[in-house]
Design a protein around this motif. Sequence first.
Motif, mmCIF file in Angstrom:
data_model
loop_
_atom_site.group_PDB
_atom_site.id
_atom_site.type_symbol
_atom_site.label_atom_id
_atom_site.label_comp_id
_atom_site.label_asym_id
_atom_site.label_seq_id
_atom_site.Cartn_x
_atom_site.Cartn_y
_atom_site.Cartn_z
ATOM 1 N N TRP A 45 0.816 -1.218 0.000
ATOM 2 C CA TRP A 45 0.000 0.000 0.000
ATOM 3 C C TRP A 45 0.846 1.263 0.000
ATOM 4 C CZ3 TRP A 45 -0.415 3.076 4.684
ATOM 5 C CH2 TRP A 45 0.290 2.541 5.781
ATOM 6 N N GLY A 46 0.177 2.364 -0.334
ATOM 7 C CA GLY A 46 0.810 3.677 -0.289
ATOM 8 C C GLY A 46 0.007 4.569 0.645
ATOM 9 N N SER A 47 0.695 5.419 1.375
ATOM 10 C CA SER A 47 0.045 6.278 2.363
ATOM 11 C C SER A 47 -0.823 7.345 1.693
ATOM 12 C CB SER A 47 1.122 6.949 3.224
ATOM 13 O OG SER A 47 0.541 7.836 4.151
ATOM 14 N N SER B 22 -3.442 6.988 -0.244
ATOM 15 C CA SER B 22 -4.182 6.579 -1.436
ATOM 16 C C SER B 22 -5.572 6.082 -1.018
ATOM 17 C CB SER B 22 -3.403 5.468 -2.158
ATOM 18 O OG SER B 22 -4.269 4.469 -2.648
ATOM 19 N N PRO B 23 -6.639 6.753 -1.487
ATOM 20 C CA PRO B 23 -7.979 6.286 -1.094
ATOM 21 C C PRO B 23 -8.224 4.793 -1.380
ATOM 22 C CG PRO B 23 -8.156 8.472 -2.027
ATOM 23 C CD PRO B 23 -6.729 8.017 -2.245
ATOM 24 N N PRO B 24 -7.800 4.265 -2.552
ATOM 25 C CA PRO B 24 -8.057 2.832 -2.756
ATOM 26 C C PRO B 24 -7.358 1.952 -1.718
ATOM 27 C CG PRO B 24 -7.570 3.901 -4.846
ATOM 28 C CD PRO B 24 -7.275 4.904 -3.779
ATOM 29 N N CYS B 25 -6.121 2.280 -1.360
ATOM 30 C CA CYS B 25 -5.426 1.501 -0.327
ATOM 31 C C CYS B 25 -6.153 1.613 1.007
ATOM 32 C CB CYS B 25 -3.995 2.005 -0.146
ATOM 33 S SG CYS B 25 -2.972 1.808 -1.607
ATOM 34 N N TRP B 26 -6.514 2.834 1.325
ATOM 35 C CA TRP B 26 -7.144 3.099 2.621
ATOM 36 C C TRP B 26 -8.462 2.316 2.766
ATOM 37 C CZ3 TRP B 26 -8.255 8.786 4.620
ATOM 38 C CH2 TRP B 26 -8.397 8.754 6.018
ATOM 39 N N ARG B 27 -9.225 2.264 1.674
ATOM 40 C CA ARG B 27 -10.495 1.513 1.722
ATOM 41 C C ARG B 27 -10.272 0.065 2.158
ATOM 42 N NH1 ARG B 27 -11.913 3.726 -4.202
ATOM 43 N NH2 ARG B 27 -12.946 5.664 -3.573
ATOM 44 N N ILE B 28 -9.288 -0.568 1.544
ATOM 45 C CA ILE B 28 -9.052 -1.980 1.873
ATOM 46 C C ILE B 28 -8.639 -2.111 3.333
ATOM 47 C CG2 ILE B 28 -7.696 -4.040 1.300
ATOM 48 C CD1 ILE B 28 -7.474 -3.086 -1.542
ATOM 49 N N LEU C 261 4.728 1.223 0.782
ATOM 50 C CA LEU C 261 5.661 1.580 -0.290
ATOM 51 C C LEU C 261 5.532 3.071 -0.602
ATOM 52 C CD1 LEU C 261 5.152 -1.501 -2.649
ATOM 53 C CD2 LEU C 261 6.996 -1.125 -1.012
ATOM 54 N N SER C 262 6.565 3.608 -1.201
ATOM 55 C CA SER C 262 6.600 5.049 -1.475
ATOM 56 C C SER C 262 6.296 5.331 -2.949
ATOM 57 C CB SER C 262 7.988 5.594 -1.110
ATOM 58 O OG SER C 262 8.216 6.817 -1.778
ATOM 59 N N PRO D 240 -3.706 7.661 7.249
ATOM 60 C CA PRO D 240 -2.446 7.686 6.490
ATOM 61 C C PRO D 240 -1.303 8.281 7.312
ATOM 62 C CG PRO D 240 -4.264 8.427 5.118
ATOM 63 C CD PRO D 240 -4.813 8.297 6.509
ATOM 64 N N PRO D 241 -0.227 7.533 7.495
ATOM 65 C CA PRO D 241 0.858 8.010 8.365
ATOM 66 C C PRO D 241 1.410 9.376 7.963
ATOM 67 C CG PRO D 241 1.446 5.938 7.243
ATOM 68 C CD PRO D 241 0.005 6.172 7.016
ATOM 69 N N HIS D 242 1.520 9.659 6.665
ATOM 70 C CA HIS D 242 2.107 10.954 6.306
ATOM 71 C C HIS D 242 1.114 12.102 6.497
ATOM 72 C CE1 HIS D 242 0.232 10.802 2.270
ATOM 73 N NE2 HIS D 242 0.605 12.044 2.102
ATOM 74 N N TRP D 243 -0.164 11.774 6.651
ATOM 75 C CA TRP D 243 -1.155 12.797 6.986
ATOM 76 C C TRP D 243 -1.023 13.188 8.457
ATOM 77 C CZ3 TRP D 243 -6.663 12.030 4.476
ATOM 78 C CH2 TRP D 243 -6.512 11.862 3.080
ATOM 79 N N LEU D 244 -0.599 12.251 9.292
ATOM 80 C CA LEU D 244 -0.373 12.573 10.701
ATOM 81 C C LEU D 244 0.775 13.567 10.823
ATOM 82 C CD1 LEU D 244 -0.731 9.054 12.388
ATOM 83 C CD2 LEU D 244 -2.314 10.993 12.586
ATOM 84 N N GLU D 245 1.810 13.335 10.018
ATOM 85 C CA GLU D 245 2.974 14.236 10.054
ATOM 86 C C GLU D 245 2.634 15.602 9.454
ATOM 87 O OE1 GLU D 245 6.161 12.163 7.994
ATOM 88 O OE2 GLU D 245 5.635 10.360 9.122
#
Lengths: 226, 226
Positions: free
Chosen positions: B9-11, B13-19, B36-37, B210-215
């Motif tokens: 997954w990628g941080s 990404s709505p499709p990743c987040w849904r799953i 993954l980046s 998403p981890p990078h949204w926390l940052e």
Amino acid sequence: MAKDMTLLWGSGSPPCWRIMIALEEKQLQGYNQKLLSFEKNEHKSKEVLEINPRAQLPAFKHGDNILNESYAACMYLESQFRTQGTQLIPEGPAEQALMYQRMFEALSLNDKLSNVVYYNYRVPEAERHDSALKRNKEILTTELHLWERYMQKMKTGSYLAGKAFSLADVIVFPVIAYAFRFGLSEKRYPKLGAYYGMMKDRPSVKATWPPHWLENPHGGDSLKDL
Amino acid sequence: MAKDMTLLWGSGSPPCWRIMIALEEKQLQGYNQKLLSFEKNEHKSKEVLEINPRAQLPAFKHGDNILNESYAACMYLESQFRTQGTQLIPEGPAEQALMYQRMFEALSLNDKLSNVVYYNYRVPEAERHDSALKRNKEILTTELHLWERYMQKMKTGSYLAGKAFSLADVIVFPVIAYAFRFGLSEKRYPKLGAYYGMMKDRPSVKATWPPHWLENPHGGDSLKDL
């Protein structure tokens, strides 16, 4: 039961066609239906707006339940009429996974196809670029090769998700039919061509073939060189 | 059971987040996963290609069953683990119809959002037009007003398809979160804002934020004026 259903539709629209195929497969003939003309802007009429606030076709309802998105309508019909007509979702997890995967990959196929076939319709003249249309064609070619490879991996005579006809076929076939209507080469895409040939003769597909396609079988040449 | 599952997954990404939300809701924690980046182009790696020939994230498999399309993965997980965790498809025909309808209307919302937020990323510099971006913003504004009206019609505290959390929320919430991350006004879209606020605190959503949204909580201002 189908008397509770109303479908407003346009000829040749893949989303409309999907719902019509699903209704046939689920033995839900006899629904109320009305063919509207995109050219005359009838999809923007009050009649449509009462069902579909997007002023788009299809506009579909079952009783008070509104299902204008073709995927939504097909999923709903299978869920509500599970034991009637063709079973559209296979039981086995592997077949089911493949069916869902192909159904939703079709969103990419449809988008990429539309970005070529409807380029001039979608992009105002002042914003058109040969480079963009060329790129769209390359992207579509890559996509079509992917689907051709998918079909190569299946046994001869298979449907999209295996030996049984499924929702994947209901959803994807109208897009494939579109591609051939706009000149896609059965020679360069023989597996897709064979699939198209097989599906064309299916009773639910024959019964719902877009009427204006019967009058004018050839839609254009925009995909001829792909 | 979740040990049979792998998610690349990628941080953000709505499709990743849904799953990821669906896996939490179905109590399928403990799956193999790897972040993954996109920036490092890791979504084009061999590791991804082995699962997803499109070289896109998510790449997801359960045993040998591959479900890279987020809608496909969510539908499959609900079907295979129906009695485990949260029931994601309501029983009643009316709730089910609304759930499917909203799920698939989200395709339009997501497209229209991407056409604004990613305009510069998607369109090469030589092909960009202020008129196109302006039109994309108008189209997105109309779409967002439609969703705001949908939420106005629901009871306070409702989920997208009624009083129960459903697949519609799994699918649509990441797109709504995206809109607010890119500056959408909670003042002009109060019902969407209230829905966003409620969903943010849901355990499955918090666990997968998403981890990078926390940052970096703020993504940009491209939707600020809509």
